[in-house]
Scaffold this active site. Structure first.
Site, mmCIF file in Angstrom:
data_model
loop_
_atom_site.group_PDB
_atom_site.id
_atom_site.type_symbol
_atom_site.label_atom_id
_atom_site.label_comp_id
_atom_site.label_asym_id
_atom_site.label_seq_id
_atom_site.Cartn_x
_atom_site.Cartn_y
_atom_site.Cartn_z
ATOM 1 N N HIS A 272 0.821 -1.216 0.000
ATOM 2 C CA HIS A 272 0.000 0.000 0.000
ATOM 3 C C HIS A 272 0.857 1.271 0.000
ATOM 4 C CE1 HIS A 272 -3.938 -1.956 0.598
ATOM 5 N NE2 HIS A 272 -3.276 -2.833 1.337
ATOM 6 N N ASP A 325 -0.598 -5.136 5.969
ATOM 7 C CA ASP A 325 -1.595 -6.021 5.364
ATOM 8 C C ASP A 325 -1.389 -6.164 3.863
ATOM 9 O OD1 ASP A 325 -2.361 -3.240 5.221
ATOM 10 O OD2 ASP A 325 -4.241 -3.921 4.314
ATOM 11 N N GLU A 326 -1.968 -7.206 3.319
ATOM 12 C CA GLU A 326 -2.072 -7.437 1.871
ATOM 13 C C GLU A 326 -0.736 -7.226 1.148
ATOM 14 O OE1 GLU A 326 -6.741 -6.402 1.025
ATOM 15 O OE2 GLU A 326 -5.353 -4.712 1.038
ATOM 16 N N VAL A 327 0.288 -7.891 1.630
ATOM 17 C CA VAL A 327 1.621 -7.747 1.031
ATOM 18 C C VAL A 327 1.843 -8.868 0.016
ATOM 19 C CG1 VAL A 327 4.100 -7.688 1.468
ATOM 20 C CG2 VAL A 327 2.513 -6.629 3.106
ATOM 21 N N GLU A 376 -2.626 -9.731 9.339
ATOM 22 C CA GLU A 376 -1.787 -10.641 8.541
ATOM 23 C C GLU A 376 -0.417 -10.859 9.170
ATOM 24 O OE1 GLU A 376 -4.223 -8.599 5.188
ATOM 25 O OE2 GLU A 376 -3.733 -8.268 7.288
#
Length: 532
Positions: A272, A325-327, A376
């Site tokens: 992000h 998150d969301e890596v 996460e």
């Protein structure tokens, strides 16, 4: 959309009648307070609010050198008086029926605002006395703020006298929050939110006794905040005007503090963060693969250190949110120089993700912060996280239970219940979402700091932010404030009270959407505010 039947209209009209006579001071069996206090007793008397309603702080250990308490007092009276033009002249009314002011005693001399401060208060409004004063006691000035908010909700404009009246006296309210963290996330990367809009959101939070503004400042799409240590970062802003100066950030923190709200700043790393590379392209693994931030480049961590150094001068809340998150590590593995670095250090993408998060945590700790990370990080390497980590649950249920069992602290924001940008998430779901689900050990329950509703900004800008947040955020706010025993088991039992609060928000200039229908839906048809 389905039209109401005739029977439904009759029932709803009667419901409106009950609400209206409640506001006008008739005999009421229902309390229109939100969130519901821990303990409430009340009578059947009525008082007039003096035109010259005064603040008295005699005996308080808090000397209010900055005027923070006086300002809060004036705001609470202003929102009551703003709904109509006051025509009553209380100097001509029997003094035994006029409430002349409020006597506030704060026991702590400090105005320090931090996580875990005492927010309790004790409010008493007598039915008789000479002179007549309401009495408010609190350990901290911020507890007094909550008492003033509650006081503002028992004051109503009276159409007969054309003045403000306090019904159901005598009141005795003893109150304190259930959870110490009661948050709202706003996202200024997906859409820029102007300073006056953020301030208005902060004002509205106080009405529901929320106490943390989670400012998700930057993300993939834009980097709107000035960073003096690395001034090219805000080259990633959408435009020259869609930026926040350091002075703007200081103003937001100061404005929030004066209303008892901490500001939690977030930089979401290593994912992000594509917008960071607009000003500093070396942060990208490559020109064709721009996210996550380059784990192999020492400059990446030097820049994070600079950001957090600048943050430490502005954001005084003990926590910093580092995302995590969301890596997707495919950029690292497909970029030759990063892939070489990974091989030299014996890492794959998963190990490099862990390395990045833990190194960012150490940088934050060096600046005196405790850390919040999205879940996460816990799901992938929870045992490696600093013990000063708070895990922010968002993906689903059951995570908080695992986090506290591991001895870490947790904040609950599970997306199926508490994401405001999910317009199909109804207020009933916001109300019934319980942060302590399946957590029965008191020691583990204490590790759940509270919860947060999230207004992610992909489809939210200044035009619709308020109606996206309210009234659904208020449903969660009662869950986080009110003692578990006082919470309704069936959300429909609080519909009338929440409807009343939604209309109160409207009266105070907050664009709260109707209860019925999907989030931020327009009213279905002409009718009373209390029916929407």
């Amino acid at each position: 959309m389905r039209r109401r039947t005739g029977v439904e209209r009759i029932v709803l009209c009667f419901f409106v009648y009950l609400l209206v006579i409640s506001a006008d001071g008739a005999d009421i069996k229902k309390l229109n307070l939100w969130p519901m206090p821990k303990s409430v007793s009340y009578g059947h008397g009525t008082l007039y609010l003096s035109n010259d309603f005064k603040l008295n702080t005699k005996g308080s250990k808090f000397f209010d050198a900055s005027g923070i308490l006086k300002d809060a007092f004036l705001r609470s009276i202003d929102v009551v008086r703003a709904t109509h033009v006051i025509e009553a002249n209380t100097s001509k009314i029997d003094a035994s029926l006029v409430l002349k002011g409020i006597h506030i005693v704060v026991f702590s001399p400090s105005d320090e605002l931090q996580h875990g401060i005492d927010e309790s208060y004790h409010l008493h409004i007598p039915a008789q006395g000479n002179p007549l004063y309401a009495h408010l006691e609190a350990q901290t000035v911020y507890g007094a703020f909550h008492g003033l908010q509650t006081f503002s909700q028992v004051c109503h404009f009276d159409m007969k006298s054309r003045g403000i009246m306090v019904h159901q006296v005598p009141w005795t309210i003893v109150d304190q929050p259930r959870f110490s963290y009661r948050g709202l996330l706003i996202d200024t990367s997906r859409h820029y939110q102007p300073l006056p809009v953020i301030k208005k959101v902060i004002d509205s939070m106080t009405y529901a006794k929320l106490n943390v503004l989670h400012w998700h400042i930057v993300d993939t799409q834009s980097f709107p905040l000035e960073i003096p240590s690395y001034p090219k970062l805000w080259n990633g802003a959408y435009s020259m005007s869609e930026r926040y100066t350091i002075a703007d950030a200081v103003e937001i923190v100061s404005y929030a503090k004066k209303r008892g709200i901490n500001v939690l700043a977030e930089i979401d790393v290593p994912g992000h963060a594509q917008s960071w590379g607009v000003g500093y392209p070396s942060l990208w693994p490559s020109a064709d693969c721009k996210e996550p931030l380059d784990v192999s480049n020492e400059f990446t961590f030097k820049l994070i250190d600079g950001i957090l150094s600048d943050f430490s001068k502005i954001f005084k809340y003990k926590f910093i949110h580092l995302g995590g998150d969301e890596v997707n590590t495919s950029c690292w593995q497909s970029t030759p120089h990063v892939r070489t670095w990974l091989r030299r250090h014996g890492m794959d993408g998963s190990k490099a993700y862990q390395y990045f998060v833990l190194r960012a945590q150490k940088i934050a700790l060096s600046h005196g912060y405790e850390i919040i990370n999205w879940e996460e990080t816990f799901n992938n390497f929870g045992s490696k996280l600093s013990r000063k980590t708070v895990v922010h649950n968002w993906l689903g249920s059951g995570v908080a239970q695992q986090v506290v069992k591991a001895g870490l602290r947790c904040i609950v924001s599970n997306q199926d219940k508490w994401y405001l940008d999910h317009l199909d998430a109804l207020w009933q779901d916001f109300y019934t979402n319980e942060p302590l689900t399946n957590i029965t050990d008191p020691r583990q329950q204490a590790l759940v700091l509270g919860g947060e509703v999230c207004a992610w900004g992909e489809h939210i800008d200044a035009s619709d932010i308020e109606q996206t947040i309210w009234p659904r955020a208020a449903a969660a706010a009662e869950r986080l404030w009110t003692s578990y025993e006082k919470l309704a088991k069936d959300p429909e039992q609080v519909r009338g009270r929440l409807s009343y609060f939604r209309c109160l928000l409207n009266q105070r200039g907050v664009a709260a959407a109707p209860l019925d229908g999907l989030g931020r839906a327009a009213p279905e048809e002409p009718g009373s505010c209390y029916l929407q």
